[in-house]
Write a protein that holds these residues in place. Structure first.
Motif, PDB file in Angstrom:
ATOM      1  N   CYS A   1      -4.420 -25.190   9.152  1.00  0.00           N
ATOM      2  CA  CYS A   1      -4.373 -26.633   9.472  1.00  0.00           C
ATOM      3  C   CYS A   1      -3.688 -26.926  10.808  1.00  0.00           C
ATOM      4  CB  CYS A   1      -3.640 -27.403   8.379  1.00  0.00           C
ATOM      5  SG  CYS A   1      -4.150 -27.042   6.709  1.00  0.00           S
ATOM      6  N   PRO A   2      -4.112 -26.310  11.911  1.00  0.00           N
ATOM      7  CA  PRO A   2      -3.432 -26.549  13.192  1.00  0.00           C
ATOM      8  C   PRO A   2      -3.519 -28.012  13.637  1.00  0.00           C
ATOM      9  CG  PRO A   2      -5.519 -25.399  13.522  1.00  0.00           C
ATOM     10  CD  PRO A   2      -5.269 -25.411  12.059  1.00  0.00           C
ATOM     11  N   TRP A   3      -4.498 -28.732  13.101  1.00  0.00           N
ATOM     12  CA  TRP A   3      -4.715 -30.134  13.486  1.00  0.00           C
ATOM     13  C   TRP A   3      -3.708 -31.096  12.847  1.00  0.00           C
ATOM     14  CZ3 TRP A   3      -5.344 -32.905   9.061  1.00  0.00           C
ATOM     15  CH2 TRP A   3      -5.732 -32.187   7.924  1.00  0.00           C
ATOM     16  N   MET A   4      -2.998 -30.606  11.832  1.00  0.00           N
ATOM     17  CA  MET A   4      -2.107 -31.495  11.070  1.00  0.00           C
ATOM     18  C   MET A   4      -0.993 -32.062  11.956  1.00  0.00           C
ATOM     19  SD  MET A   4      -1.624 -32.544   7.941  1.00  0.00           S
ATOM     20  CE  MET A   4      -2.387 -31.349   6.875  1.00  0.00           C
TER      21      MET A   4
ATOM     22  N   GLU B   1       2.550 -33.153  13.328  1.00  0.00           N
ATOM     23  CA  GLU B   1       3.812 -32.404  13.163  1.00  0.00           C
ATOM     24  C   GLU B   1       4.651 -32.907  12.004  1.00  0.00           C
ATOM     25  OE1 GLU B   1       5.953 -32.008  16.846  1.00  0.00           O
ATOM     26  OE2 GLU B   1       4.104 -31.451  17.902  1.00  0.00           O
ATOM     27  N   GLU B   2       4.621 -34.227  11.759  1.00  0.00           N
ATOM     28  CA  GLU B   2       5.472 -34.770  10.683  1.00  0.00           C
ATOM     29  C   GLU B   2       5.109 -34.223   9.305  1.00  0.00           C
ATOM     30  OE1 GLU B   2       3.073 -38.887  11.192  1.00  0.00           O
ATOM     31  OE2 GLU B   2       4.744 -38.963   9.766  1.00  0.00           O
ATOM     32  N   TYR B   3       3.909 -33.645   9.177  1.00  0.00           N
ATOM     33  CA  TYR B   3       3.539 -33.046   7.884  1.00  0.00           C
ATOM     34  C   TYR B   3       3.500 -31.517   7.961  1.00  0.00           C
ATOM     35  CZ  TYR B   3       2.085 -37.854   7.062  1.00  0.00           C
ATOM     36  OH  TYR B   3       2.064 -39.221   6.953  1.00  0.00           O
ATOM     37  N   GLY B   4       4.039 -30.966   9.027  1.00  0.00           N
ATOM     38  CA  GLY B   4       4.164 -29.506   9.082  1.00  0.00           C
ATOM     39  C   GLY B   4       3.155 -28.796   9.969  1.00  0.00           C
ATOM     40  N   GLY B   5       2.299 -29.552  10.668  1.00  0.00           N
ATOM     41  CA  GLY B   5       1.296 -28.908  11.526  1.00  0.00           C
ATOM     42  C   GLY B   5       1.700 -28.911  12.986  1.00  0.00           C
ATOM     43  N   ALA B   6       0.709 -28.640  13.850  1.00  0.00           N
ATOM     44  CA  ALA B   6       0.989 -28.586  15.289  1.00  0.00           C
ATOM     45  C   ALA B   6       0.335 -29.756  16.027  1.00  0.00           C
ATOM     46  CB  ALA B   6       0.474 -27.270  15.857  1.00  0.00           C
ATOM     47  N   GLY B   7      -0.404 -30.589  15.302  1.00  0.00           N
ATOM     48  CA  GLY B   7      -1.065 -31.733  15.937  1.00  0.00           C
ATOM     49  C   GLY B   7      -2.086 -31.305  16.978  1.00  0.00           C
ATOM     50  N   ALA B   8      -2.731 -30.167  16.744  1.00  0.00           N
ATOM     51  CA  ALA B   8      -3.667 -29.621  17.736  1.00  0.00           C
ATOM     52  C   ALA B   8      -5.066 -30.226  17.565  1.00  0.00           C
ATOM     53  CB  ALA B   8      -3.747 -28.103  17.574  1.00  0.00           C
TER      54      ALA B   8
ATOM     55  N   PRO C   1      -8.314 -31.758   4.706  1.00  0.00           N
ATOM     56  CA  PRO C   1      -8.659 -33.075   5.254  1.00  0.00           C
ATOM     57  C   PRO C   1      -8.841 -34.165   4.180  1.00  0.00           C
ATOM     58  CG  PRO C   1      -9.804 -31.396   6.489  1.00  0.00           C
ATOM     59  CD  PRO C   1      -9.122 -30.691   5.343  1.00  0.00           C
ATOM     60  N   TYR C   2      -9.289 -33.786   2.966  1.00  0.00           N
ATOM     61  CA  TYR C   2      -9.368 -34.807   1.903  1.00  0.00           C
ATOM     62  C   TYR C   2      -7.971 -35.325   1.572  1.00  0.00           C
ATOM     63  CZ  TYR C   2     -14.199 -33.498   0.952  1.00  0.00           C
ATOM     64  OH  TYR C   2     -15.540 -33.263   1.075  1.00  0.00           O
ATOM     65  N   LEU C   3      -7.007 -34.395   1.498  1.00  0.00           N
ATOM     66  CA  LEU C   3      -5.635 -34.797   1.148  1.00  0.00           C
ATOM     67  C   LEU C   3      -5.048 -35.672   2.248  1.00  0.00           C
ATOM     68  CD1 LEU C   3      -4.281 -31.329  -0.134  1.00  0.00           C
ATOM     69  CD2 LEU C   3      -5.291 -33.170  -1.487  1.00  0.00           C
ATOM     70  N   TYR C   4      -5.346 -35.298   3.484  1.00  0.00           N
ATOM     71  CA  TYR C   4      -4.794 -36.054   4.612  1.00  0.00           C
ATOM     72  C   TYR C   4      -5.515 -37.401   4.788  1.00  0.00           C
ATOM     73  CZ  TYR C   4      -3.431 -37.457   9.268  1.00  0.00           C
ATOM     74  OH  TYR C   4      -2.950 -38.195  10.327  1.00  0.00           O
ATOM     75  N   ASP C   5      -6.830 -37.360   4.768  1.00  0.00           N
ATOM     76  CA  ASP C   5      -7.597 -38.584   5.056  1.00  0.00           C
ATOM     77  C   ASP C   5      -7.456 -39.636   3.954  1.00  0.00           C
ATOM     78  OD1 ASP C   5      -8.501 -37.370   7.323  1.00  0.00           O
ATOM     79  OD2 ASP C   5     -10.518 -36.932   6.585  1.00  0.00           O
TER      80      ASP C   5
END
Ligand SMILES: Cc1cc2nc3c(=O)[nH]c(=O)nc-3n(C[C@H](O)[C@H](O)[C@H](O)COP(=O)(O)OP(=O)(O)OC[C@H]3O[C@@H](n4cnc5c(N)ncnc54)[C@H](O)[C@@H]3O)c2cc1C
Length: 381
Positions: A53-56, A58-65, A96-100
């Motif tokens: 999940c590199p796209w996640m 940062e506030e949820y643990g990803g890199a916001g890529a 993405p289902y969990l995030y969206d």
């Protein structure tokens, strides 16, 4: 071919990713095939190095890529012949289902674990009696006040044995008209009473992937585990399918290049009638055709990736790519295998696994016939 969609930062990331694939995936593929599943360790390692999940944000643990990082990971993992480690399905389809559609509390509860590899996910839509015709599913989730009572069976679920969270499509309103309007998405967690795994299914290929049956017998799913709005599940699934199919396309094209590489390598070395197999005109024409498929597919794929990142509706184009790329991938695997002669049929040669692993690409994520149904419908036929 020179690809224009990547920047320097993506190329640097690709090097890291390639190293990870060569060191942490390739050496374990045989063992995973025997075990019919990958290790939890590889999930943790991939999470620790930012390959989940590199796209996640940062506030949820990803890199916001950006999405290109997911593309790079899918390409590099596929390049070493991975078909067991379901990181792409997890990162770019299920999470993405969990995030969206998840609310803030759900996001905080689940997303950091999805990024660090401590939570593995799966999505359960297909049932023994309902695959392409999803709206005819019979799994129900009946409102009981503070929870839903979930009953039903799902099958062919990727990551099905290892999954800690399963996004389950179920009918919260079995009498809805049209039927798809009664479908909702519920998150079922490992350990919930009544949630059982069935067989880790024996398959033609992709032996390292745990593809399983799941059973739900009076599972009390708390209302806090409903994703988004009740009755919207089918629309959520349709919304995210464009990305799921695009990721299948990324894997297919990467696999096509791999098949080309293996076939060239083998036919240069193997001799018959005192000459390398690659010197026969038939071999050269086949390989020239393979190369042409790769170049043409890559060009169209890169355009679709850009358009997807720009938020465009490219459902018809992605459907076209999904059926054509995966049909071509399989045809290439077949022709590559033929050029290997008897050795191509031996699983110690990568082309044999390429052949077996690629077959299912034409079936899942919406079969290739369903892709044509979608295109015809959107053409107004
Ligand atoms: C290895 C593997 C992994 C999978 N992973 C998952 C997963 O993680 N989660 C999940 O939910 N599902 C998963 N699936 C299920 C997959 O999505 C379904 O197998 C697929 O959607 C087809 O459904 P079906 O198998 O029921 O075939 P059916 O729907 O019974 O179709 C049988 C045949 O009829 C054709 N057909 C059906 N309807 C039409 C039509 N209208 N017009 C023309 N032809 C038609 C199909 O194209 C197919 O050729 C997986 C499957 C496999 C094999």
């Amino acid at each position: 071919m020179k690809r224009r969609i990547f920047k320097e930062e993506h190329n640097i990331f690709r090097d890291q990713c390639r190293r990870f694939a060569e060191e942490e995936i390739a050496p374990h593929i045989e063992e995973w095939r025997k075990n019919k599943q990958v290790s939890r360790e590889v999930w943790k390692k991939a999470g620790a190095q930012g390959f989940l999940c590199p796209w996640m944000p940062e506030e949820y643990g990803g890199a916001g890529a950006d999405f290109l990082y997911s593309v790079v990971i899918a390409e590099e993992f596929s390049r070493v012949g991975n078909s067991g480690f379901g990181a792409g399905l997890h990162s770019d389809v299920v999470v993405p289902y969990l995030y969206d559609f998840g609310n803030e509390e759900q996001r905080r509860r689940w997303l950091p674990g999805c990024c660090d590899g401590s939570i593995i996910t799966a999505v359960a839509m297909s049932e023994p009696g309902a695959g392409s015709d999803l709206a005819s599913m019979s799994t129900t989730a009946i409102d009981q006040g503070d929870h839903y009572l979930l009953n039903g069976a799902k099958t062919f679920i990727s990551n099905g044995i290892l999954a800690d969270l399963v996004v389950v499509a179920a009918k919260t309103n079995p009498d809805a008209n049209p039927p798809h309007a009664g479908i909702s998405l519920l998150v079922v967690e490992r350990g919930m009473e009544g949630f059982e795994r069935g067989r880790n299914l024996d398959k033609l290929g992709q032996h390292g992937q745990d593809t399983a049956e799941l059973f739900f017998n009076d599972v009390k799913v708390p209302k806090e585990n409903l994703l988004g709005q009740e009755g919207q599940g089918f629309y959520y699934l349709m919304k995210n399918l464009q990305q799921e199919r695009l990721m299948v396309c990324v894997g297919a094209v990467s696999h096509m290049w791999r098949i080309l590489e293996h076939t060239m390598e083998y036919t240069r070395e193997r001799k018959a009638f005192g000459r390398p197999i690659a010197s026969f005109q038939n071999s050269q024409f086949k390989i020239a055709e393979m190369y042409s498929y790769c170049e043409i597919a890559q060009c169209f794929l890169d355009r679709l990736i850009e358009e997807h990142m720009a938020g465009e509706d490219i459902v018809s184009e992605v459907s076209a790519a999904k059926w054509w790329f995966t049909d071509t991938e399989f045809r290439m695997a077949d022709e590559g295998l033929q050029l290997h002669g008897g050795y191509g049929y031996m699983t110690e040669y990568p082309i044999a696994n390429d052949f077996a692993d690629s077959r299912v690409q034409r079936i899942y994520a919406g079969s290739n016939e369903i892709m044509k149904v979608i295109i015809a419908k959107r053409l107004g036929l």
